[in-house]
Design an enzyme around this catalytic site. Sequence first.
Site, PDB file in Angstrom:
ATOM      1  N   THR A  70      34.387 -44.673  38.309  1.00  0.00           N
ATOM      2  CA  THR A  70      35.109 -45.680  37.515  1.00  0.00           C
ATOM      3  C   THR A  70      34.290 -46.969  37.475  1.00  0.00           C
ATOM      4  O   THR A  70      34.097 -47.573  36.413  1.00  0.00           O
ATOM      5  CB  THR A  70      36.514 -45.933  38.107  1.00  0.00           C
ATOM      6  OG1 THR A  70      37.230 -44.705  38.094  1.00  0.00           O
ATOM      7  CG2 THR A  70      37.277 -46.974  37.335  1.00  0.00           C
ATOM      8  N   ASN A 147      36.978 -33.261  32.284  1.00  0.00           N
ATOM      9  CA  ASN A 147      37.792 -33.115  33.492  1.00  0.00           C
ATOM     10  C   ASN A 147      39.087 -32.345  33.259  1.00  0.00           C
ATOM     11  O   ASN A 147      39.590 -31.688  34.158  1.00  0.00           O
ATOM     12  CB  ASN A 147      38.114 -34.487  34.092  1.00  0.00           C
ATOM     13  CG  ASN A 147      38.565 -35.503  33.066  1.00  0.00           C
ATOM     14  OD1 ASN A 147      37.884 -35.734  32.070  1.00  0.00           O
ATOM     15  ND2 ASN A 147      39.713 -36.104  33.290  1.00  0.00           N
ATOM     16  N   GLN A 175      32.077 -34.510  36.508  1.00  0.00           N
ATOM     17  CA  GLN A 175      32.612 -33.163  36.736  1.00  0.00           C
ATOM     18  C   GLN A 175      31.503 -32.108  36.759  1.00  0.00           C
ATOM     19  O   GLN A 175      31.761 -30.956  37.091  1.00  0.00           O
ATOM     20  CB  GLN A 175      33.669 -32.815  35.669  1.00  0.00           C
ATOM     21  CG  GLN A 175      34.903 -33.688  35.724  1.00  0.00           C
ATOM     22  CD  GLN A 175      35.794 -33.412  36.951  1.00  0.00           C
ATOM     23  OE1 GLN A 175      35.624 -32.436  37.678  1.00  0.00           O
ATOM     24  NE2 GLN A 175      36.757 -34.298  37.191  1.00  0.00           N
ATOM     25  N   ALA A 195      30.957 -38.550  44.332  1.00  0.00           N
ATOM     26  CA  ALA A 195      30.835 -37.494  45.343  1.00  0.00           C
ATOM     27  C   ALA A 195      32.101 -36.660  45.513  1.00  0.00           C
ATOM     28  O   ALA A 195      32.036 -35.498  45.888  1.00  0.00           O
ATOM     29  CB  ALA A 195      30.469 -38.128  46.683  1.00  0.00           C
ATOM     30  N   HIS A 196      33.259 -37.254  45.219  1.00  0.00           N
ATOM     31  CA  HIS A 196      34.496 -36.605  45.688  1.00  0.00           C
ATOM     32  C   HIS A 196      34.966 -35.436  44.831  1.00  0.00           C
ATOM     33  O   HIS A 196      35.951 -34.781  45.170  1.00  0.00           O
ATOM     34  CB  HIS A 196      35.619 -37.632  45.855  1.00  0.00           C
ATOM     35  CG  HIS A 196      36.184 -38.193  44.587  1.00  0.00           C
ATOM     36  ND1 HIS A 196      37.477 -37.981  44.218  1.00  0.00           N
ATOM     37  CD2 HIS A 196      35.633 -38.957  43.622  1.00  0.00           C
ATOM     38  CE1 HIS A 196      37.710 -38.613  43.072  1.00  0.00           C
ATOM     39  NE2 HIS A 196      36.602 -39.219  42.691  1.00  0.00           N
ATOM     40  N   THR A 232      27.541 -55.175  50.357  1.00  0.00           N
ATOM     41  CA  THR A 232      26.836 -54.355  51.348  1.00  0.00           C
ATOM     42  C   THR A 232      27.052 -52.877  51.056  1.00  0.00           C
ATOM     43  O   THR A 232      28.188 -52.432  50.895  1.00  0.00           O
ATOM     44  CB  THR A 232      27.371 -54.681  52.764  1.00  0.00           C
ATOM     45  OG1 THR A 232      27.218 -56.073  52.976  1.00  0.00           O
ATOM     46  CG2 THR A 232      26.633 -53.900  53.843  1.00  0.00           C
ATOM     47  N   CYS A 321      44.828 -38.738  36.661  1.00  0.00           N
ATOM     48  CA  CYS A 321      44.590 -40.104  37.114  1.00  0.00           C
ATOM     49  C   CYS A 321      45.751 -41.038  36.817  1.00  0.00           C
ATOM     50  O   CYS A 321      45.780 -42.153  37.293  1.00  0.00           O
ATOM     51  CB  CYS A 321      43.304 -40.642  36.504  1.00  0.00           C
ATOM     52  SG  CYS A 321      41.899 -39.752  37.170  1.00  0.00           S
TER      53      CYS A 321
END
Length: 382
Positions: A70, A147, A175, A195-196, A232, A321
């Site tokens: 996002t 998706n 995706q 990554a998820h 960071t 979502c």
Amino acid sequence: MIYFDHNATAPVMREAREAWLNATEHIAGNPSSPHQFGAAANKAMTEAREKLAAFLGCRPAEIIWTSGATEANNMALHHFAQVLDPKAQIWISPIEHPCIMESSSAYFHHRTKFIPVTHAGVIDLDWLTVEMADIRPGLVAVMAANNETGVIQPWREILAICQQYEVPFFCDAVQWIGKMPAKGLGECNFLSGAAHKFGGPRGVGFLKVPGRGHVTPLIVGGKQERGQRAGTENVPIIVSMLAGLEAREKQLARNEHILRGVWRENFERQLLHKLPGAVLVGAGSPRLWNTVSALVPEGSQLRWVSRLDQAGIAVSTGSACTTGKEEPSHVLAAMHFKAADAHRVLRFSSGWETTEADWAALADALGKIHEEMSHTRAHAEA
Ligand code: PLP
């Protein structure tokens, strides 16, 4: 419980979890710090950047770490809003994730033009070829795989057309990455990933940008990421993402996804057999091996989700979502499905750990629920 909602998010895989724990324990420093702790963190982050660049086929300096897709997608659209001529149009597909749809609308308003999509869920390449010969937009944005439907978009062909006319191409590959080989994606001028969706940790992703030039930061207040994204860097989740992706790329190199695609096809046959009148969305198009989108013959989609949940199987309605209130899917609308049909859609998305038996259990549960619903309806009508 059997989990069929990997396109929303996937359970964290062993390799990613172990890498995260190890990095959290051993990498204490801030990668920008001028001492050995900082140097160790910077080294781990640099290695992760090099690995990702090697998978994508781009240069390490072209990768900016983000908190997920996002943010990466917002960053890309924000950048183009700063650098393009104020009259320039952007062309996007109308089946993009809401984070692209809404940031395009926020930054470009009526200067966003939608590339038509076929009933099978693929963007119309002929339209793009013809239009591009006439007008040059400031940007073309099309995702690698959808998706909701799993339909694969012809991103290589779109890239070639854009290269021919020197128009930048931005591809949301969220995706795709970790489910299909990443090789070649790095040629897209802009590219986002997270990554998820493949078993990596949540809250980390990247934006790949062109090597030359500077991307206008969306988040300011620090010189991290060559001044393109302040804050960071979270080294343990970056390291964890790459450990996960490395393991997925090995599975892909062994073609482990091919067999999983066969399981999905067997399930689709079962589904059509057990639920007469069901419709597979995007059936005629190449699709991701893990996704099935189907219109169920009767009953509301939320009722099906809840009945399957009670039976121990987690599925979704597709547009995961948003919360609670189900709007008809903009993806199905773009594919010319009627709003009433869009309310009958269910999405089943498997993961690498899903077994053939899980698919069979899902088909059985669907068949039973359908029988119960038909029975109840017959009683009510009698
Ligand atoms: N793009 C696509 C195609 C997605 O499927 C998603 C998540 O569902 C996103 C972007 C947003 O990703 P993230 O959850 O990492 O912000």
